[in-house]
Design a protein around this motif. Structure first.
Motif, PDB file in Angstrom:
ATOM      1  N   VAL A  49      83.792   1.831  -5.946  1.00  0.00           N
ATOM      2  CA  VAL A  49      84.401   0.918  -4.980  1.00  0.00           C
ATOM      3  C   VAL A  49      83.829   1.291  -3.620  1.00  0.00           C
ATOM      4  O   VAL A  49      83.917   2.442  -3.185  1.00  0.00           O
ATOM      5  CB  VAL A  49      85.938   1.018  -4.982  1.00  0.00           C
ATOM      6  N   VAL A  50      83.201   0.306  -2.986  1.00  0.00           N
ATOM      7  CA  VAL A  50      82.524   0.504  -1.707  1.00  0.00           C
ATOM      8  C   VAL A  50      83.163  -0.421  -0.682  1.00  0.00           C
ATOM      9  O   VAL A  50      83.425  -1.584  -0.963  1.00  0.00           O
ATOM     10  CB  VAL A  50      81.018   0.162  -1.829  1.00  0.00           C
ATOM     11  N   ASP A  51      83.387   0.104   0.498  1.00  0.00           N
ATOM     12  CA  ASP A  51      83.932  -0.693   1.585  1.00  0.00           C
ATOM     13  C   ASP A  51      82.804  -0.985   2.561  1.00  0.00           C
ATOM     14  O   ASP A  51      82.181  -0.059   3.078  1.00  0.00           O
ATOM     15  CB  ASP A  51      85.061   0.078   2.282  1.00  0.00           C
ATOM     16  N   GLY A  52      82.529  -2.264   2.765  1.00  0.00           N
ATOM     17  CA  GLY A  52      81.462  -2.623   3.695  1.00  0.00           C
ATOM     18  C   GLY A  52      81.264  -4.116   3.771  1.00  0.00           C
ATOM     19  O   GLY A  52      81.749  -4.865   2.932  1.00  0.00           O
ATOM     20  N   ASP A  53      80.497  -4.534   4.782  1.00  0.00           N
ATOM     21  CA  ASP A  53      80.210  -5.960   4.916  1.00  0.00           C
ATOM     22  C   ASP A  53      79.126  -6.359   3.912  1.00  0.00           C
ATOM     23  O   ASP A  53      78.606  -5.532   3.168  1.00  0.00           O
ATOM     24  CB  ASP A  53      79.814  -6.305   6.356  1.00  0.00           C
ATOM     25  N   GLU A  54      78.796  -7.640   3.922  1.00  0.00           N
ATOM     26  CA  GLU A  54      77.833  -8.183   2.958  1.00  0.00           C
ATOM     27  C   GLU A  54      76.481  -7.477   3.041  1.00  0.00           C
ATOM     28  O   GLU A  54      75.850  -7.188   2.021  1.00  0.00           O
ATOM     29  CB  GLU A  54      77.673  -9.689   3.215  1.00  0.00           C
ATOM     30  N   HIS A  55      76.042  -7.169   4.240  1.00  0.00           N
ATOM     31  CA  HIS A  55      74.753  -6.505   4.436  1.00  0.00           C
ATOM     32  C   HIS A  55      74.755  -5.106   3.807  1.00  0.00           C
ATOM     33  O   HIS A  55      73.803  -4.713   3.131  1.00  0.00           O
ATOM     34  CB  HIS A  55      74.408  -6.416   5.929  1.00  0.00           C
ATOM     35  N   ILE A  56      75.813  -4.348   4.036  1.00  0.00           N
ATOM     36  CA  ILE A  56      75.907  -2.992   3.474  1.00  0.00           C
ATOM     37  C   ILE A  56      75.917  -3.047   1.949  1.00  0.00           C
ATOM     38  O   ILE A  56      75.197  -2.298   1.287  1.00  0.00           O
ATOM     39  CB  ILE A  56      77.163  -2.262   4.011  1.00  0.00           C
ATOM     40  N   ILE A  57      76.703  -3.962   1.387  1.00  0.00           N
ATOM     41  CA  ILE A  57      76.784  -4.068  -0.075  1.00  0.00           C
ATOM     42  C   ILE A  57      75.422  -4.457  -0.651  1.00  0.00           C
ATOM     43  O   ILE A  57      74.982  -3.903  -1.655  1.00  0.00           O
ATOM     44  CB  ILE A  57      77.866  -5.095  -0.496  1.00  0.00           C
ATOM     45  N   GLU A  58      74.733  -5.374   0.004  1.00  0.00           N
ATOM     46  CA  GLU A  58      73.400  -5.781  -0.446  1.00  0.00           C
ATOM     47  C   GLU A  58      72.435  -4.597  -0.427  1.00  0.00           C
ATOM     48  O   GLU A  58      71.674  -4.379  -1.373  1.00  0.00           O
ATOM     49  CB  GLU A  58      72.877  -6.909   0.451  1.00  0.00           C
ATOM     50  N   GLN A  59      72.473  -3.805   0.640  1.00  0.00           N
ATOM     51  CA  GLN A  59      71.596  -2.625   0.740  1.00  0.00           C
ATOM     52  C   GLN A  59      71.932  -1.586  -0.324  1.00  0.00           C
ATOM     53  O   GLN A  59      71.033  -1.014  -0.944  1.00  0.00           O
ATOM     54  CB  GLN A  59      71.704  -2.004   2.141  1.00  0.00           C
ATOM     55  N   VAL A  60      73.233  -1.350  -0.544  1.00  0.00           N
ATOM     56  CA  VAL A  60      73.662  -0.395  -1.572  1.00  0.00           C
ATOM     57  C   VAL A  60      73.135  -0.832  -2.936  1.00  0.00           C
ATOM     58  O   VAL A  60      72.573  -0.020  -3.695  1.00  0.00           O
ATOM     59  CB  VAL A  60      75.202  -0.270  -1.597  1.00  0.00           C
ATOM     60  N   CYS A  61      73.284  -2.103  -3.259  1.00  0.00           N
ATOM     61  CA  CYS A  61      72.834  -2.607  -4.560  1.00  0.00           C
ATOM     62  C   CYS A  61      71.317  -2.492  -4.707  1.00  0.00           C
ATOM     63  O   CYS A  61      70.822  -2.077  -5.768  1.00  0.00           O
ATOM     64  CB  CYS A  61      73.286  -4.054  -4.755  1.00  0.00           C
ATOM     65  N   LYS A  62      70.582  -2.829  -3.672  1.00  0.00           N
ATOM     66  CA  LYS A  62      69.124  -2.710  -3.727  1.00  0.00           C
ATOM     67  C   LYS A  62      68.699  -1.266  -3.952  1.00  0.00           C
ATOM     68  O   LYS A  62      67.801  -0.985  -4.760  1.00  0.00           O
ATOM     69  CB  LYS A  62      68.487  -3.235  -2.435  1.00  0.00           C
ATOM     70  N   GLN A  63      69.328  -0.342  -3.227  1.00  0.00           N
ATOM     71  CA  GLN A  63      68.974   1.074  -3.369  1.00  0.00           C
ATOM     72  C   GLN A  63      69.366   1.617  -4.739  1.00  0.00           C
ATOM     73  O   GLN A  63      68.611   2.385  -5.335  1.00  0.00           O
ATOM     74  CB  GLN A  63      69.631   1.900  -2.253  1.00  0.00           C
ATOM     75  N   LEU A  64      70.527   1.229  -5.236  1.00  0.00           N
ATOM     76  CA  LEU A  64      70.940   1.680  -6.570  1.00  0.00           C
ATOM     77  C   LEU A  64      69.980   1.176  -7.642  1.00  0.00           C
ATOM     78  O   LEU A  64      69.625   1.920  -8.563  1.00  0.00           O
ATOM     79  CB  LEU A  64      72.364   1.210  -6.884  1.00  0.00           C
ATOM     80  N   ASN A  65      69.567  -0.069  -7.516  1.00  0.00           N
ATOM     81  CA  ASN A  65      68.643  -0.637  -8.510  1.00  0.00           C
ATOM     82  C   ASN A  65      67.285   0.061  -8.511  1.00  0.00           C
ATOM     83  O   ASN A  65      66.561  -0.007  -9.504  1.00  0.00           O
ATOM     84  CB  ASN A  65      68.468  -2.142  -8.286  1.00  0.00           C
ATOM     85  N   LYS A  66      66.923   0.734  -7.416  1.00  0.00           N
ATOM     86  CA  LYS A  66      65.651   1.458  -7.361  1.00  0.00           C
ATOM     87  C   LYS A  66      65.700   2.783  -8.119  1.00  0.00           C
ATOM     88  O   LYS A  66      64.657   3.337  -8.463  1.00  0.00           O
ATOM     89  CB  LYS A  66      65.256   1.746  -5.906  1.00  0.00           C
ATOM     90  N   LEU A  67      66.911   3.307  -8.345  1.00  0.00           N
ATOM     91  CA  LEU A  67      67.034   4.587  -9.047  1.00  0.00           C
ATOM     92  C   LEU A  67      66.619   4.418 -10.512  1.00  0.00           C
ATOM     93  O   LEU A  67      67.084   3.508 -11.184  1.00  0.00           O
ATOM     94  CB  LEU A  67      68.463   5.125  -8.976  1.00  0.00           C
ATOM     95  N   ILE A  68      65.771   5.311 -10.991  1.00  0.00           N
ATOM     96  CA  ILE A  68      65.229   5.205 -12.338  1.00  0.00           C
ATOM     97  C   ILE A  68      66.300   5.302 -13.420  1.00  0.00           C
ATOM     98  O   ILE A  68      66.182   4.710 -14.486  1.00  0.00           O
ATOM     99  CB  ILE A  68      64.104   6.244 -12.565  1.00  0.00           C
ATOM    100  N   LEU A  73      73.281  -2.907 -12.833  1.00  0.00           N
ATOM    101  CA  LEU A  73      74.290  -2.886 -11.782  1.00  0.00           C
ATOM    102  C   LEU A  73      74.901  -4.271 -11.691  1.00  0.00           C
ATOM    103  O   LEU A  73      74.183  -5.269 -11.673  1.00  0.00           O
ATOM    104  CB  LEU A  73      73.644  -2.506 -10.447  1.00  0.00           C
ATOM    105  N   SER A  74      76.232  -4.332 -11.643  1.00  0.00           N
ATOM    106  CA  SER A  74      76.931  -5.606 -11.490  1.00  0.00           C
ATOM    107  C   SER A  74      78.025  -5.454 -10.449  1.00  0.00           C
ATOM    108  O   SER A  74      78.792  -4.489 -10.478  1.00  0.00           O
ATOM    109  CB  SER A  74      77.593  -6.030 -12.815  1.00  0.00           C
ATOM    110  N   ASP A  75      78.095  -6.400  -9.517  1.00  0.00           N
ATOM    111  CA  ASP A  75      79.212  -6.484  -8.585  1.00  0.00           C
ATOM    112  C   ASP A  75      80.243  -7.368  -9.278  1.00  0.00           C
ATOM    113  O   ASP A  75      80.044  -8.572  -9.423  1.00  0.00           O
ATOM    114  CB  ASP A  75      78.756  -7.098  -7.262  1.00  0.00           C
ATOM    115  N   ILE A  76      81.331  -6.772  -9.745  1.00  0.00           N
ATOM    116  CA  ILE A  76      82.321  -7.509 -10.532  1.00  0.00           C
ATOM    117  C   ILE A  76      83.547  -7.910  -9.715  1.00  0.00           C
ATOM    118  O   ILE A  76      84.516  -8.420 -10.274  1.00  0.00           O
ATOM    119  CB  ILE A  76      82.736  -6.718 -11.789  1.00  0.00           C
ATOM    120  N   THR A  77      83.482  -7.729  -8.420  1.00  0.00           N
ATOM    121  CA  THR A  77      84.637  -7.984  -7.553  1.00  0.00           C
ATOM    122  C   THR A  77      85.211  -9.371  -7.757  1.00  0.00           C
ATOM    123  O   THR A  77      86.431  -9.536  -7.866  1.00  0.00           O
ATOM    124  CB  THR A  77      84.235  -7.820  -6.068  1.00  0.00           C
TER     125      THR A  77
END
Length: 172
Positions: A49-68, A73-77
């Motif tokens: 569970v992450v608290d942040g605006d749309e930009h932060i969530i987008e960046q978090v998802c992009k960075q997580l997807n780069k991890l081998i 990854l799914s945002d199920i909110t």
């Protein structure tokens, strides 16, 4: 805005450290994090569970997807899902007030899992609002200790997001 991310990862040493490090390096805060093996012992599911605006969530998802080690990854909110927390709470419980505490426990559909001379340990599951309300109801008796899991979540229905429920969990 709080977002709930469901992340399937390889069940290997160091994965949790890499994911947590990604958040700390970028200055993002994790509101809650729960990890456990799935039906496939080589895969774990992280509910973050992450608290942040749309930009932060987008960046978090992009960075997580780069991890081998990240498989999916799914945002199920905004998807229909069941979300729960577990809490163990130890409260002062002199014999004179135990009946009152037991009534509160019943109202919240929790249960007493340990009885000592002057305290009780209560186990409760539910959404964060229910867990918070139970904790607040028990506060007047004196809380000695609280342990909470953080949120775990699963999509409703037969299918998982992008994967068949009967599949191997890797999207193949």
């Amino acid at each position: 805005m709080k977002r709930t991310l469901s992340v399937l990862v390889e069940n290997r040493p160091g994965v949790l450290t890499r994911v947590a490090g990604l958040f700390s390096r970028r200055g993002y805060n994790i509101d809650s994090l729960a990890v456990g093996r799935t039906e496939n012992p080589t895969i774990s599911r992280m509910t973050i569970v992450v608290d942040g605006d749309e930009h932060i969530i987008e960046q978090v998802c992009k960075q997580l997807n780069k991890l081998i080690d990240v498989i999916k990854l799914s945002d199920i909110t905004d998807d229909p899902h069941v979300g729960r927390e577990l809490m163990l709470i130890k409260v002062n419980a002199e014999p004179a007030v135990r009946g009152e505490i037991m009534q509160i426990v019943d109202i919240f559909r929790a249960r007493i899992v340990d009885i000592a001379r002057n305290s009780l340990i209560i186990e409760a599951t539910g959404d964060a609002d229910k867990i918070d309300a139970l904790e607040n109801s028990l506060r007047p008796f004196g809380i000695r200790e609280v342990v909470r899991t953080g949120k775990i979540a699963m999509l409703r229905g037969a299918k998982t997001k992008g994967m068949e429920a009967s599949g191997n969990g890797t999207g193949d």
